[in-house]
Design a protein around this motif. Structure first.
Motif, PDB file in Angstrom:
ATOM      1  N   UNK A 184       0.903  -1.347  -0.060  1.00 42.95           N
ATOM      2  CA  UNK A 184      -0.346  -0.174   0.152  1.00 42.95           C
ATOM      3  C   UNK A 184       0.659   1.390   0.159  1.00 42.95           C
ATOM      4  N   UNK A 185       1.196   1.678  -0.987  1.00 43.72           N
ATOM      5  CA  UNK A 185       1.660   2.729  -0.793  1.00 43.72           C
ATOM      6  C   UNK A 185       0.725   4.563  -1.957  1.00 43.72           C
ATOM      7  N   UNK A 186      -0.187   4.397  -0.912  1.00 37.38           N
ATOM      8  CA  UNK A 186      -0.846   5.580  -1.262  1.00 37.38           C
ATOM      9  C   UNK A 186      -0.830   6.401   0.496  1.00 37.38           C
ATOM     10  N   UNK A 187      -1.598   7.104   0.511  1.00 35.66           N
ATOM     11  CA  UNK A 187      -1.686   8.380   1.159  1.00 35.66           C
ATOM     12  C   UNK A 187      -2.438   8.223   2.730  1.00 35.66           C
ATOM     13  N   UNK A 188      -3.459   7.988   2.315  1.00 34.20           N
ATOM     14  CA  UNK A 188      -4.708   7.543   2.901  1.00 34.20           C
ATOM     15  C   UNK A 188      -5.623   6.396   2.636  1.00 34.20           C
ATOM     16  N   UNK A 189      -6.486   5.857   3.105  1.00 38.45           N
ATOM     17  CA  UNK A 189      -7.430   4.532   2.879  1.00 38.45           C
ATOM     18  C   UNK A 189      -7.702   4.718   1.676  1.00 38.45           C
ATOM     19  N   UNK A 190      -8.059   5.487   0.869  1.00 36.95           N
ATOM     20  CA  UNK A 190      -9.343   6.059   0.156  1.00 36.95           C
ATOM     21  C   UNK A 190      -8.185   5.770  -1.486  1.00 36.95           C
ATOM     22  N   UNK A 191      -6.906   6.079  -1.440  1.00 31.91           N
ATOM     23  CA  UNK A 191      -5.834   6.122  -2.147  1.00 31.91           C
ATOM     24  C   UNK A 191      -5.082   7.131  -2.600  1.00 31.91           C
TER      25      UNK A 191
END
Length: 95
Positions: free
Chosen positions: A88-95
């Protein structure tokens, strides 16, 4: 499809890797048991049923996992986090 088949409750079995299991256990433990750690805001939940499900999931994990009772749990947890963080390389759970 009969009415009985249509109204039967859905069930699900979820399989987690050992790494996923202890990372999820730690997250839920912080949210449910640690009075000092931040938890999701009440606005994240639409029903108290969602909290009940999370507590139930934590209880199920606690019954099944051995790692949290091991002396080297912190090391096991950190290793699991390291192995999973690349997924997972997104800043939030939503991407």
């Amino acid at each position: 499809m009969t009415v009985e088949q249509n109204s039967a409750p859905d069930t699900a079995q979820i399989q987690l890797t050992p790494d996923e299991s202890i990372v999820l256990f730690e997250l839920l433990s912080r949210w449910c048991e640690d009075g000092k750690s931040p938890t999701p805001e009440a606005s994240c939940f639409e029903s108290t049923a969602e909290g009940a499900v999370l507590h139930g999931l934590l209880a199920d994990l606690a019954k099944q996992l051995i790692a949290p009772s091991k002396a080297d749990y912190d090391s096991l947890l950190n290793g699991a986090r390291d192995r999973l963080k690349g997924n997972w390389d997104f800043p939030t759970l939503r991407g």
